[in-house]
Scaffold this motif. Sequence first.
Motif, PDB file in Angstrom:
ATOM      1  N   ASP A  84     -11.430  -2.213  -5.816  1.00 30.31           N
ATOM      2  CA  ASP A  84      -9.970  -2.566  -6.412  1.00 30.31           C
ATOM      3  C   ASP A  84      -9.659  -1.615  -7.629  1.00 30.31           C
ATOM      4  OD1 ASP A  84      -9.842  -5.154  -4.941  1.00 30.31           O
ATOM      5  OD2 ASP A  84     -10.954  -6.116  -6.730  1.00 30.31           O
ATOM      6  N   TYR A  85     -10.540  -1.214  -8.467  1.00 34.46           N
ATOM      7  CA  TYR A  85     -10.116  -0.186  -9.434  1.00 34.46           C
ATOM      8  C   TYR A  85      -9.696   0.959  -8.878  1.00 34.46           C
ATOM      9  CZ  TYR A  85     -11.906  -2.265 -13.799  1.00 34.46           C
ATOM     10  OH  TYR A  85     -12.228  -3.235 -14.693  1.00 34.46           O
ATOM     11  N   LEU A  86     -10.166   1.597  -7.890  1.00 32.66           N
ATOM     12  CA  LEU A  86      -9.719   2.540  -7.058  1.00 32.66           C
ATOM     13  C   LEU A  86      -8.159   2.308  -6.261  1.00 32.66           C
ATOM     14  CD1 LEU A  86      -9.979   5.429  -5.718  1.00 32.66           C
ATOM     15  CD2 LEU A  86     -10.864   4.273  -3.690  1.00 32.66           C
ATOM     16  N   SER A  87      -7.957   1.203  -5.630  1.00 31.56           N
ATOM     17  CA  SER A  87      -6.790   0.984  -5.337  1.00 31.56           C
ATOM     18  C   SER A  87      -5.629   0.717  -6.455  1.00 31.56           C
ATOM     19  CB  SER A  87      -6.674  -0.591  -4.526  1.00 31.56           C
ATOM     20  OG  SER A  87      -7.566  -0.230  -3.353  1.00 31.56           O
ATOM     21  N   LEU A  88      -5.964   0.168  -7.350  1.00 31.83           N
ATOM     22  CA  LEU A  88      -4.898  -0.136  -8.476  1.00 31.83           C
ATOM     23  C   LEU A  88      -4.804   1.246  -9.284  1.00 31.83           C
ATOM     24  CD1 LEU A  88      -3.320  -2.003 -10.052  1.00 31.83           C
ATOM     25  CD2 LEU A  88      -5.348  -2.071 -11.835  1.00 31.83           C
ATOM     26  N   ALA A  89      -5.678   2.001  -9.404  1.00 32.69           N
ATOM     27  CA  ALA A  89      -5.500   3.615 -10.035  1.00 32.69           C
ATOM     28  C   ALA A  89      -4.529   4.354  -8.915  1.00 32.69           C
ATOM     29  CB  ALA A  89      -6.747   4.349 -10.378  1.00 32.69           C
ATOM     30  N   GLN A  90      -5.031   4.553  -7.827  1.00 37.28           N
ATOM     31  CA  GLN A  90      -4.134   5.034  -6.744  1.00 37.28           C
ATOM     32  C   GLN A  90      -2.680   4.541  -6.687  1.00 37.28           C
ATOM     33  OE1 GLN A  90      -5.169   7.910  -5.451  1.00 37.28           O
ATOM     34  NE2 GLN A  90      -5.919   7.469  -3.342  1.00 37.28           N
ATOM     35  N   PHE A  91      -2.434   3.381  -6.670  1.00 35.70           N
ATOM     36  CA  PHE A  91      -1.127   2.569  -6.529  1.00 35.70           C
ATOM     37  C   PHE A  91      -0.286   3.298  -8.033  1.00 35.70           C
ATOM     38  CE2 PHE A  91       1.693  -0.350  -8.406  1.00 35.70           C
ATOM     39  CZ  PHE A  91       2.525  -0.271  -7.353  1.00 35.70           C
ATOM     40  N   LEU A  92      -0.870   3.121  -9.066  1.00 33.15           N
ATOM     41  CA  LEU A  92      -0.137   3.569 -10.505  1.00 33.15           C
ATOM     42  C   LEU A  92       0.054   5.109 -10.258  1.00 33.15           C
ATOM     43  CD1 LEU A  92      -2.047   1.517 -12.955  1.00 33.15           C
ATOM     44  CD2 LEU A  92       0.221   1.106 -12.158  1.00 33.15           C
ATOM     45  N   ASN A  93      -0.935   5.878  -9.708  1.00 31.64           N
ATOM     46  CA  ASN A  93      -0.847   7.165  -9.721  1.00 31.64           C
ATOM     47  C   ASN A  93       0.500   7.783  -8.654  1.00 31.64           C
ATOM     48  OD1 ASN A  93      -1.575  10.164 -10.559  1.00 31.64           O
ATOM     49  ND2 ASN A  93      -2.590  10.221  -8.729  1.00 31.64           N
ATOM     50  N   PHE A  94       0.524   6.815  -7.711  1.00 29.27           N
ATOM     51  CA  PHE A  94       1.436   7.247  -6.520  1.00 29.27           C
ATOM     52  C   PHE A  94       2.908   6.991  -7.223  1.00 29.27           C
ATOM     53  CE2 PHE A  94       4.087   5.857  -3.003  1.00 29.27           C
ATOM     54  CZ  PHE A  94       3.864   7.145  -1.977  1.00 29.27           C
ATOM     55  N   TYR A  95       3.151   6.022  -8.061  1.00 30.12           N
ATOM     56  CA  TYR A  95       4.353   5.565  -8.609  1.00 30.12           C
ATOM     57  C   TYR A  95       4.487   6.164  -9.877  1.00 30.12           C
ATOM     58  CZ  TYR A  95       4.935   2.489  -4.803  1.00 30.12           C
ATOM     59  OH  TYR A  95       5.426   1.910  -3.707  1.00 30.12           O
ATOM     60  N   SER A  96       3.773   7.578 -10.228  1.00 29.28           N
ATOM     61  CA  SER A  96       4.338   8.270 -11.195  1.00 29.28           C
ATOM     62  C   SER A  96       3.610   7.824 -12.468  1.00 29.28           C
ATOM     63  CB  SER A  96       5.587   8.977 -11.281  1.00 29.28           C
ATOM     64  OG  SER A  96       6.043   9.447 -10.058  1.00 29.28           O
ATOM     65  N   TYR A 142      -7.923   9.134  -1.890  1.00 31.10           N
ATOM     66  CA  TYR A 142      -8.222   8.179  -1.227  1.00 31.10           C
ATOM     67  C   TYR A 142      -7.322   7.330  -0.486  1.00 31.10           C
ATOM     68  CZ  TYR A 142     -12.680   9.819  -3.204  1.00 31.10           C
ATOM     69  OH  TYR A 142     -13.763  10.692  -3.720  1.00 31.10           O
ATOM     70  N   PRO A 143      -7.190   6.817   0.543  1.00 30.49           N
ATOM     71  CA  PRO A 143      -6.255   5.911   0.926  1.00 30.49           C
ATOM     72  C   PRO A 143      -6.444   4.739   0.121  1.00 30.49           C
ATOM     73  CG  PRO A 143      -6.808   6.662   2.927  1.00 30.49           C
ATOM     74  CD  PRO A 143      -7.757   7.228   1.853  1.00 30.49           C
ATOM     75  N   TRP A 144      -5.349   3.989  -0.424  1.00 35.68           N
ATOM     76  CA  TRP A 144      -5.718   2.536  -1.283  1.00 35.68           C
ATOM     77  C   TRP A 144      -4.841   1.623  -0.564  1.00 35.68           C
ATOM     78  CZ3 TRP A 144      -0.555   0.739  -2.455  1.00 35.68           C
ATOM     79  CH2 TRP A 144       0.248   1.730  -2.596  1.00 35.68           C
ATOM     80  N   GLU A 145      -5.570   0.541  -0.696  1.00 37.80           N
ATOM     81  CA  GLU A 145      -5.167  -0.976  -0.125  1.00 37.80           C
ATOM     82  C   GLU A 145      -4.864  -1.979  -1.174  1.00 37.80           C
ATOM     83  OE1 GLU A 145      -8.095  -2.103   2.532  1.00 37.80           O
ATOM     84  OE2 GLU A 145      -8.418  -0.010   3.601  1.00 37.80           O
ATOM     85  N   LEU A 146      -4.596  -3.012  -0.647  1.00 36.66           N
ATOM     86  CA  LEU A 146      -4.538  -4.306  -1.524  1.00 36.66           C
ATOM     87  C   LEU A 146      -5.823  -4.657  -2.311  1.00 36.66           C
ATOM     88  CD1 LEU A 146      -2.065  -6.657   0.614  1.00 36.66           C
ATOM     89  CD2 LEU A 146      -1.567  -4.963  -1.046  1.00 36.66           C
ATOM     90  N   LEU A 147      -5.578  -5.159  -3.505  1.00 33.56           N
ATOM     91  CA  LEU A 147      -6.899  -5.790  -4.142  1.00 33.56           C
ATOM     92  C   LEU A 147      -7.372  -6.663  -3.094  1.00 33.56           C
ATOM     93  CD1 LEU A 147      -5.752  -6.289  -7.679  1.00 33.56           C
ATOM     94  CD2 LEU A 147      -6.595  -4.436  -6.613  1.00 33.56           C
ATOM     95  N   ASP A 148      -8.671  -6.770  -3.010  1.00 35.87           N
ATOM     96  CA  ASP A 148      -9.430  -8.021  -2.125  1.00 35.87           C
ATOM     97  C   ASP A 148      -9.374  -9.210  -2.621  1.00 35.87           C
ATOM     98  OD1 ASP A 148     -10.999  -8.941   0.013  1.00 35.87           O
ATOM     99  OD2 ASP A 148     -12.665  -7.811  -0.507  1.00 35.87           O
ATOM    100  N   MET A 149      -8.554 -10.255  -1.893  1.00 30.47           N
ATOM    101  CA  MET A 149      -8.473 -11.350  -2.216  1.00 30.47           C
ATOM    102  C   MET A 149      -9.469 -12.392  -1.653  1.00 30.47           C
ATOM    103  SD  MET A 149      -4.399 -11.378  -1.597  1.00 30.47           S
ATOM    104  CE  MET A 149      -4.389 -10.664   0.022  1.00 30.47           C
ATOM    105  N   GLY A 150     -10.527 -11.758  -1.033  1.00 31.21           N
ATOM    106  CA  GLY A 150     -11.651 -12.747  -0.306  1.00 31.21           C
ATOM    107  C   GLY A 150     -10.907 -13.602   0.793  1.00 31.21           C
ATOM    108  N   VAL A 151     -11.646 -14.289   1.369  1.00 36.43           N
ATOM    109  CA  VAL A 151     -11.231 -15.455   2.355  1.00 36.43           C
ATOM    110  C   VAL A 151     -12.261 -16.545   2.313  1.00 36.43           C
ATOM    111  CG1 VAL A 151     -10.108 -13.828   3.892  1.00 36.43           C
ATOM    112  CG2 VAL A 151     -12.552 -14.473   4.259  1.00 36.43           C
TER     113      VAL A 151
END
Length: 625
Positions: free
Chosen positions: A524-536, A170-179
């Motif tokens: 957020d968990y998905l985005s963070l896990a995707q980010f870490l996996n992408f960077y090996s 799944y494409p990952w994004e930044l953690l949701d900071m809200g507005v």
Amino acid sequence: MNRITFFIIISFFCYSSIKAQDAFDIVLTRYSNQENKCTYFDNYFKNTPKEIGFSIKREGDKLYFQVTDKAWAIQLFKKSGDGIALDVVSKSRYDCDKEIEDVQIRGTLLKPVYAQQLIRGFKPSLGNRFKTFIGSVPENLREDELEFNILFLNNKVLCRYQRIYNLESYPWELLDMGVYLDSLTYKSKKITNTTDQFITKYKQLKFVIPFQKNKSEYSSEDIKPLYDSLRLTDFNIKKINIQAYSSIEGSLERNLELQEKRANSIIKSLQSFQKPDIVTEISSSENWVEFFNDVTNSKYKALKNLSKKEVKQKVIGAVSKELEMYLKNHRKAVITLSLEKKDKYKDMTTSTLISTFNQLVKEENVKEALVVQNSLFEKIKEEKTPDKLWRLTIPKQVKFVPILNENSMFKYLYSLGYSKTAFDELKKLEKLDPKNKRIKYNLIVVKFIIWKNNWMPIKMSDFKSEILKLKSFGITQNLIDRMLVNFHIVKAQKDLRERKYDAKDESIEFIIDTYENFNLSDYDYLSLAQFLNFYSNKDEAIEVLYDKVRTITIDEDLLFYYLNLTITDEYSVASSNYRTVMLNAINMNKKRFCKLFNSSLNDGVTFQLLENKYLKKTYCENCNK
């Protein structure tokens, strides 16, 4: 969010052999004096760009080797003895009543095709690909569910034996900071849905209701304290999803029947508090996940190694009574409410809302103008007419800053393409009200998007200082930490592009050390896990999700992402808690779990996962018809 299906090619080497007459002229083992024959292939595949792909394409009963780059294939097959053979594997090999034979060739080996015939046969295929004919499906296998493993031959020596895993990412994004709108507002994101709902109108609540043993009826009086605690004064319940869990002892049929009664009773009670009908979804299952979690550290931990049927046979009489200290906590419902904000202006047309809003602004009725503006935002989203926002007349005065702030942020939330417009408007508001923490916070949020996409020059050190200064305006540390994690996510991407590998690693370390300082949504968990996996950092990605995947409140898509991340890893699958994770997935969506073991050509990961004894045991216990 749209799912991306991609193929991972797994190569491995086996040293058991098959009968010589079945192997054609292929040397199936790599003896020590033949190691150097595979050096070229080994290096060539190692240095192949990730953009180059290859696969087996079936058209009717004909089989083709398909590549994205014809020149790559021509360079690979240089010698007359270089080529390809296929191992045609049938799913029937993994029937639950069969023992899996430990052999190198898992199915039927087709006659190899060598360099000259391969290269000469390449023809254009769909999607800017090239294909070359390499054989036909054997007649006796044509009705079977099949996969095709590739044998890459270097001078007739088997150098690579490869099978294809069809995994989802799944494409990952930044953690949701809200507005900051009326209050801090987050987007409500579904992992597999591109549609964002921000909470001017909709929101979701998830909570757990414990059940008493054998009780199935819940009156309005039972539910009213819960209903009151949810503070739903301004919302109607639009949809309710109930995942009802029973403890594992006793008859499965009786347990599921009891759960259905409990769930329907809760829905009936909630419906009594409002007039609009509630759309309902109910699923029922036994709570094996929490049972295995709880017995892990007890004297009954050996139960984890038994089948469900065997566990039920053990958990009776005195054992059941002793385990009641755990079982009583397993009877519960996980309830997800989808709420819709009550809107007294919902029947007005867009034009009427605009004129009503402008009149309220003239009267300086800011509070009611905000209510109308929120209703207008929903109309504009539905109609896809953002240009109508510019028909709102709002004086640039301090008293109207709340309205102006929401107006700018709605443009940003409607489409990231309006980020620069929103940023410029917020900068003007900042001059008007320089100590307004909502404007300060929103400016940083929008600036992240601009920085990430390189839409204007932003000095990294200055941007970090702006984030840290938010504390002096009353922004809490957990929100600042979330922004700092996002800062390092973007910084790591930029450092990697500039080959600043040490700086990139420092950012990743910061992220790992900091993310536990604040609450994460499933997205957020998905985005963070995707980010870490992408960077090996696959191990770190797994660690981020490890505890969450053994909870029954986890989002289904996040749980299945974890399975995709780990199910091909023998070490993960063999761990003591992996069965619990799989049972969690089965409880949530049994059909989706069982589908993982379809052919990679039939929307599965691969049925060859069933080579693993742990996976096969769980599959046969739960998916075998």
